[in-house]
Scaffold this active site. Structure first.
Site, mmCIF file in Angstrom:
data_model
loop_
_atom_site.group_PDB
_atom_site.id
_atom_site.type_symbol
_atom_site.label_atom_id
_atom_site.label_comp_id
_atom_site.label_asym_id
_atom_site.label_seq_id
_atom_site.Cartn_x
_atom_site.Cartn_y
_atom_site.Cartn_z
ATOM 1 N N HIS A 302 13.385 52.757 22.984
ATOM 2 C CA HIS A 302 12.803 51.219 22.884
ATOM 3 C C HIS A 302 12.472 50.854 21.516
ATOM 4 C CE1 HIS A 302 11.100 47.559 24.355
ATOM 5 N NE2 HIS A 302 12.011 47.671 25.390
ATOM 6 N N ASP A 359 15.606 50.987 32.234
ATOM 7 C CA ASP A 359 16.929 51.226 32.688
ATOM 8 C C ASP A 359 17.232 52.792 33.267
ATOM 9 O OD1 ASP A 359 17.581 48.276 32.503
ATOM 10 O OD2 ASP A 359 17.823 49.090 30.360
HETATM 11 N N1 COA Z 1 19.967 58.308 22.156
HETATM 12 C C1 COA Z 1 20.066 58.977 20.949
HETATM 13 N N2 COA Z 1 19.230 58.651 19.749
HETATM 14 C C2 COA Z 1 18.577 57.288 19.702
HETATM 15 C C3 COA Z 1 18.433 56.423 20.885
HETATM 16 C C4 COA Z 1 19.388 57.131 22.242
HETATM 17 N N3 COA Z 1 19.078 56.428 23.333
HETATM 18 N N4 COA Z 1 17.927 55.486 20.613
HETATM 19 C C5 COA Z 1 17.365 55.566 19.401
HETATM 20 N N5 COA Z 1 17.917 56.792 18.777
HETATM 21 C C6 COA Z 1 17.676 57.202 17.383
HETATM 22 C C7 COA Z 1 18.786 56.567 16.502
HETATM 23 O O1 COA Z 1 19.783 57.308 16.312
HETATM 24 C C8 COA Z 1 17.632 56.476 15.119
HETATM 25 O O2 COA Z 1 17.552 57.542 14.643
HETATM 26 P P1 COA Z 1 17.665 58.005 12.910
HETATM 27 O O3 COA Z 1 16.185 57.684 12.837
HETATM 28 O O4 COA Z 1 18.021 59.358 12.548
HETATM 29 O O5 COA Z 1 18.723 57.032 12.455
HETATM 30 C C9 COA Z 1 16.294 56.345 15.778
HETATM 31 O O6 COA Z 1 16.145 56.872 17.144
HETATM 32 C C10 COA Z 1 15.976 54.879 15.934
HETATM 33 O O7 COA Z 1 16.812 54.215 16.577
HETATM 34 P P2 COA Z 1 17.318 52.664 16.369
HETATM 35 O O8 COA Z 1 18.589 52.232 16.843
HETATM 36 O O9 COA Z 1 16.944 52.284 14.979
HETATM 37 O O10 COA Z 1 16.239 51.820 17.367
HETATM 38 P P3 COA Z 1 16.181 50.342 17.822
HETATM 39 O O11 COA Z 1 14.706 50.060 17.911
HETATM 40 O O12 COA Z 1 17.037 49.520 16.836
HETATM 41 O O13 COA Z 1 17.043 50.313 18.895
HETATM 42 C C11 COA Z 1 17.595 50.692 21.591
HETATM 43 C C12 COA Z 1 16.119 50.368 20.423
HETATM 44 C C13 COA Z 1 16.673 50.448 22.647
HETATM 45 C C14 COA Z 1 18.403 49.440 21.191
HETATM 46 C C15 COA Z 1 17.886 51.939 21.457
HETATM 47 O O14 COA Z 1 16.786 53.002 21.590
HETATM 48 C C16 COA Z 1 19.085 52.659 22.245
HETATM 49 O O15 COA Z 1 20.143 52.046 21.722
HETATM 50 N N6 COA Z 1 18.704 52.967 23.346
HETATM 51 C C17 COA Z 1 20.068 52.935 24.372
HETATM 52 C C18 COA Z 1 20.194 51.683 25.107
HETATM 53 C C19 COA Z 1 19.157 51.344 25.991
HETATM 54 O O16 COA Z 1 18.746 52.165 26.831
HETATM 55 N N7 COA Z 1 18.822 50.322 26.072
HETATM 56 C C20 COA Z 1 17.807 49.625 26.784
HETATM 57 C C21 COA Z 1 16.617 49.136 26.214
HETATM 58 S S1 COA Z 1 15.595 48.750 27.389
#
Ligand code: COA
Length: 426
Positions: A302, A359
């Site tokens: 998140h 979720d």
């Molecule tokens: N699975 C694997 N790795 C994940 C991850 C996941 N669900 N979510 C984040 N990461 C990792 C990223 O690869 C990144 O790694 P790095 O630092 O080595 O590059 C790090 O964690 C930070 O992720 P980032 O995408 O920069 O975080 P964000 O704040 O931009 O994104 C979300 C937040 C929610 C979009 C992201 O965690 C995600 O895609 N989750 C899955 C989708 C989801 O469940 N969405 C509902 C949210 S309520």
């Protein structure tokens, strides 16, 4: 509080600092460009406060979520969705009489214009409910004009809250070729939603109190989450003084993405895939860690929570209760728990503070309640409606409010001459 000082190219700039009611500190950079020529760079707005808001407070490190000061745990246990919606939109819990009238109004405004119902005929049978929802909510602006009138605002609020569940339910009925039923005035909000979704004109459908309570809990948990992607979209669209229906329709579009609202659908599809592949959790946790795999553990991570999402804790407990009460044994619940266990003990997830989010378990409850996966995100949209409305209304009254218009740093080609005479026009 002392101003912050920024040094740039030998000059010092004062950045006024201020704090919110929970002592969150912000630096006001709104004059920085005019004074220094520099803008701040913050892709994804992870560190940018776009407004002051009195609606929802989140502490992502401590796993705290409160609507108008009330902890989410207390609202999920004691409130109903209608009451929570009223709280979010109007700022205070309603008294008994106000709540009774609000519930009546919502039941009344669940009846949508017959011409809107006929619009549904023109979508393909397999249309995703989110596309239908966004289109018909945008269409509401044409059926219910005068959206600029302040004294009509309460009516628009009720039409949106009441109408969205009817549109979502009818889009589902349409997709399975089942007949529509009219809303019932004597049912509460969630019972009416279940009736619209599962009732038929031919037989009596009695709404189960277990499903009614579970629906209330789930919608309360989804009702607001401060400046998330879809809510920011609603505020962004509304900042141009676009009407409330068009602004909310834009928010529905934003919610439909897999990184936001559609994650609940993606979680179930992922769990099914893992189960079909023999339930090897570790293999998928390893895959999610590989940079080049393009695979993420859906329902994990998140932007704000760097601790357990408090909503996920409540949902996990609710999933256990609902499945037990309904006598459902869903093997996907075991897959989800196994996956969570492996991920929570994995260094990659620990270091990045990736925990299950709202979720991760919600889809399992929706499945047990009999919803098809493509309805999950539409249910999220119904739940988020009070939040979108509350933010849109707050944004309009914001004394600091201006049209939203971020800046950029241009990285394209510098000026170059058009190859006059050498490249014929198409
Ligand atoms: N699975 C694997 N790795 C994940 C991850 C996941 N669900 N979510 C984040 N990461 C990792 C990223 O690869 C990144 O790694 P790095 O630092 O080595 O590059 C790090 O964690 C930070 O992720 P980032 O995408 O920069 O975080 P964000 O704040 O931009 O994104 C979300 C937040 C929610 C979009 C992201 O965690 C995600 O895609 N989750 C899955 C989708 C989801 O469940 N969405 C509902 C949210 S309520």
């Amino acid at each position: 509080m002392e101003n912050a000082k920024l040094q740039l190219n030998g000059k010092t700039y004062d950045l006024p600092a201020f704090a919110g009611s929970e002592n969150e500190v912000a630096l006001d950079i709104s004059k920085l460009r005019a004074q220094s020529g520099a803008i701040t760079y913050d892709p994804g707005y992870g560190n940018t406060g776009s407004c002051k808001s009195a609606i929802t407070f989140i502490d992502g490190d401590l796993g705290i979520l409160r609507y108008r000061g009330y902890p989410i745990e207390q609202l999920a246990e004691h409130s109903t969705f209608s009451e929570t919606a009223y709280l979010l939109i109007y700022g205070e819990l309603p008294n008994k009489e106000t709540l009774r009238r609000f519930r009546e109004d919502l039941a009344h405004s669940s009846f949508i214009h017959e011409k809107m119902v006929r619009l549904l005929d023109h979508f393909p049978l397999n249309a995703h409910p989110m596309g239908v929802l966004a289109s018909l909510v945008a269409a509401m602006a044409t059926f219910y004009p005068n959206h600029g009138d302040e004294d009509q605002m309460d009516t628009h609020v009720r039409r949106l809250l009441g109408g969205v569940k009817t549109i979502a339910a009818y889009s589902y009925k349409q997709s399975i070729g089942a007949p529509f039923v009219y809303p019932k005035r004597d049912l509460g909000y969630c019972a009416n939603l279940l009736w619209l979704l599962f009732g038929t004109p031919a037989e009596d459908y009695v709404v189960s109190p277990i499903l009614d309570r579970a629906m209330n809990t789930l919608l309360i948990l989804h009702a607001d989450h401060e400046q998330n992607c879809s809510t920011s979209t609603v505020r962004m669209a509304g900042s141009s003084q676009a009407d409330i229906y068009s602004s909310v329709s834009a928010g529905i579009g934003a919610l439909s993405g897999p990184l936001h609202g559609r994650a609940n659908q993606e979680v179930i599809e992922m769990l099914e895939m893992i189960q079909a592949d023999g339930g090897n959790y570790k293999k998928y946790v390893d895959l999610a860690k590989k940079k080049d795999s393009n695979f993420r553990l859906m329902g994990f991570g998140h932007r704000v929570y760097k601790n357990f999402d408090p909503r996920a804790k409540i949902i996990k407990k609710t999933a256990d209760e609902v499945l037990t009460a309904l006598g459902v044994r869903d093997p996907l619940l075991e897959v989800a728990k196994g996956l969570e266990e492996v991920a929570l003990h994995d260094d990659f997830f620990i270091e990045r503070k990736l925990y299950p989010n709202v979720d991760f378990y919600s889809g399992i409850i929706y499945r047990a309640m009999g919803f098809p996966v493509n309805m999950f995100t539409a249910l999220f949209a119904i739940g988020r409606m009070p939040g979108w409305i509350a933010h849109w209304m707050e944004m309009r009254k914001d004394p600091d409010g201006r049209i939203h218009r971020p800046r950029q740093i241009y990285t394209g080609p510098t000026e170059r001459a058009y190859p006059n005479g050498k490249t014929p026009r198409a």
